[in-house]
Design a protein around this motif. Structure first.
Motif, PDB file in Angstrom:
ATOM      1  N   HIS A 212      49.690  50.018  32.877  1.00 41.69           N
ATOM      2  CA  HIS A 212      49.462  49.850  34.318  1.00 41.69           C
ATOM      3  C   HIS A 212      48.013  50.136  34.710  1.00 41.69           C
ATOM      4  O   HIS A 212      47.490  49.551  35.645  1.00 41.69           O
ATOM      5  CB  HIS A 212      50.440  50.706  35.149  1.00 41.69           C
ATOM      6  CG  HIS A 212      50.282  52.178  34.991  1.00 41.69           C
ATOM      7  ND1 HIS A 212      50.825  52.863  33.915  1.00 41.69           N
ATOM      8  CD2 HIS A 212      49.651  53.113  35.753  1.00 41.69           C
ATOM      9  CE1 HIS A 212      50.533  54.147  34.048  1.00 41.69           C
ATOM     10  NE2 HIS A 212      49.827  54.324  35.147  1.00 41.69           N
ATOM     11  N   HIS A 241      41.418  48.071  40.186  1.00 45.58           N
ATOM     12  CA  HIS A 241      41.961  48.133  38.824  1.00 45.58           C
ATOM     13  C   HIS A 241      43.341  47.465  38.660  1.00 45.58           C
ATOM     14  O   HIS A 241      43.610  46.893  37.609  1.00 45.58           O
ATOM     15  CB  HIS A 241      41.926  49.566  38.247  1.00 45.58           C
ATOM     16  CG  HIS A 241      43.019  50.481  38.689  1.00 45.58           C
ATOM     17  ND1 HIS A 241      42.893  51.324  39.752  1.00 45.58           N
ATOM     18  CD2 HIS A 241      44.261  50.685  38.201  1.00 45.58           C
ATOM     19  CE1 HIS A 241      44.012  52.015  39.905  1.00 45.58           C
ATOM     20  NE2 HIS A 241      44.865  51.643  38.969  1.00 45.58           N
ATOM     21  N   HIS A 266      50.144  50.416  42.856  1.00 45.34           N
ATOM     22  CA  HIS A 266      49.617  51.270  43.931  1.00 45.34           C
ATOM     23  C   HIS A 266      50.004  50.790  45.323  1.00 45.34           C
ATOM     24  O   HIS A 266      49.461  51.272  46.322  1.00 45.34           O
ATOM     25  CB  HIS A 266      48.084  51.380  43.826  1.00 45.34           C
ATOM     26  CG  HIS A 266      47.640  52.275  42.701  1.00 45.34           C
ATOM     27  ND1 HIS A 266      47.829  53.642  42.726  1.00 45.34           N
ATOM     28  CD2 HIS A 266      47.044  51.998  41.520  1.00 45.34           C
ATOM     29  CE1 HIS A 266      47.352  54.166  41.598  1.00 45.34           C
ATOM     30  NE2 HIS A 266      46.873  53.178  40.840  1.00 45.34           N
TER      31      HIS A 266
HETATM   32 FE   LIG Z   1      46.610  53.041  38.624  1.00 41.30          FE
END
Ligand SMILES: [Fe+2]
Length: 372
Positions: A212, A241, A266
């Motif tokens: 991840h 990211h 996220h």
């Molecule tokens: Fe992350």
């Protein structure tokens, strides 16, 4: 298939002679006497079927018309028990329809009485050869299937090795304590199992769990390892990211199905997450699971104290944020997985392999209610 019921026997083939006329049974038994066959006899189909079900036979020679159960019914039932059994029907008064039915039921031969000795013997040998070839073919097929399964397992292991290597390389740059990715993966699988996910979805969670944060490859060290608070600009770099990670994962056919989880890890249930600000079920389930377990591990491992107290506080935090930051269903599932004790007793092969491989590197606190 029915082969296991009747494993191959060493020694001469077992011949079952079925006829309601004792004279015919005797003649047939005489024809095959001499040690080349182990002979059993029965006076009708019912008795023959009982014998076959109990002891099996390599070849059945059966009359067509018999009291209680005739030859065609016996043929049907014998083939249901062992579809490789050789079967020859004998009849003094068969009709064309019966002959056709016998062939449809895969009788090896259909002989008219009075038969001659050579004809019966040759027919029996041919039928037994057919049975032998059928069985050989089956066992060859099984051997191939086992080989293919073994190679698939080797490929999976190589794949897992690759994943773990990449994941560890990424983690090494980060300030996290070691083992974060493996723990997150195990937590994700435990939550996924509690949610009732299937093997494919659990496999995606494994990939998501390990990869991840792979997009952090694209985040410069001075931002990634900055001890203090990030500036807004640095935050926006950091927040790319998931996008970078999903783009990396998407390039691999092996990993592609895990891309949504990487992309959404996220996001927040209430829409205040990043990179898109998705809400509720707009966020992939893998993303929602990862959000919970990633936060949980971060909370547990960054507390100044460790152990049961940190666990308990992290659990309370999850509850508090259930419905705002986190999907309530995922929080509930993860809670039940924690209550059951981690790691989850994974039933699937892929996850089992992972657990065996990462298990050695990871020390998960047992978090059943008794330990809290
Ligand atoms: Fe992350």
């Amino acid at each position: 298939m029915t082969l296991e019921l009747f494993p191959p026997q060493a020694g001469p083939p077992r011949l079952l002679i079925v006829d309601d006329e004792p004279g015919i049974r005797r003649v047939l038994a005489d024809i095959f006497a001499g040690g080349d066959y182990v002979i059993a006899t029965a006076e009708n189909g019912r008795v023959a079927l009982e014998h076959f079900a109990a002891e099996g036979a390599d070849i059945v020679l059966a009359d067509l018309m018999m009291p209680e159960m005739g030859g065609l019914e016996l043929l049907r039932r014998v083939k249901a028990l062992d579809d490789t059994a050789a079967f020859i029907l004998l009849t003094g008064a068969g009709t064309m329809e019966q002959a056709v039915e016998a062939l449809r039921l895969q009788a090896d031969d259909y002989l008219l009485k009075p038969f001659n000795v050579d004809e019966v013997v040759i027919s029996a040998r041919r039928a037994l050869e057919h049975r032998r070839l059928l069985r050989e073919n089956r066992s060859y097929q099984r051997g191939l299937e086992a080989r293919v399964a073994e190679q698939a397992q080797q490929l999976e292991n190589l794949f897992l090795d690759g994943l773990l290597t990449i994941a560890n390389a990424v983690e090494a740059r980060d300030a996290y304590t070691g083992g974060h990715l493996e723990r997150v993966t195990l937590y994700a699988v435990a939550a996924g199992s509690a949610l009732g996910l299937g093997e494919d979805e659990l496999r995606d969670l494994v990939v998501c769990g390990l990869l991840h944060d792979i997009g952090k490859i694209g985040v410069p060290d001075h931002i990634l390892r900055k001890p203090g608070e990030l500036t807004e600009e640095e935050k926006s770099v950091m927040r790319r990211h998931p996008l970078i990670g999903a783009a990396i994962v998407e390039r691999s056919a092996f990993l592609r199905s895990a891309a949504p989880g990487v992309l959404h890890h996220h996001e927040r249930w209430d829409g205040r997450g990043y990179p898109f600000g998705l809400t509720g079920t707009e966020i992939s389930l893998a993303g929602r699971v990862l959000a919970v377990v990633d936060a949980f591990d971060a909370m547990v491992t960054t507390r100044p104290y460790r152990g049961a107290r940190a666990m308990e506080e992290a659990r309370e935090e999850l509850e508090r944020c259930s419905g705002s930051q986190f999907d309530p269903q995922v929080v509930a599932a993860f809670r039940s997985a924690l209550d059951a004790g981690l790691p989850a007793p994974a039933e699937t092969r892929y996850v089992r392999v992972l657990l065996e491989r990462v298990g050695a590197n990871v020390k998960l606190a047992r978090t059943g209610p008794a330990s809290l």
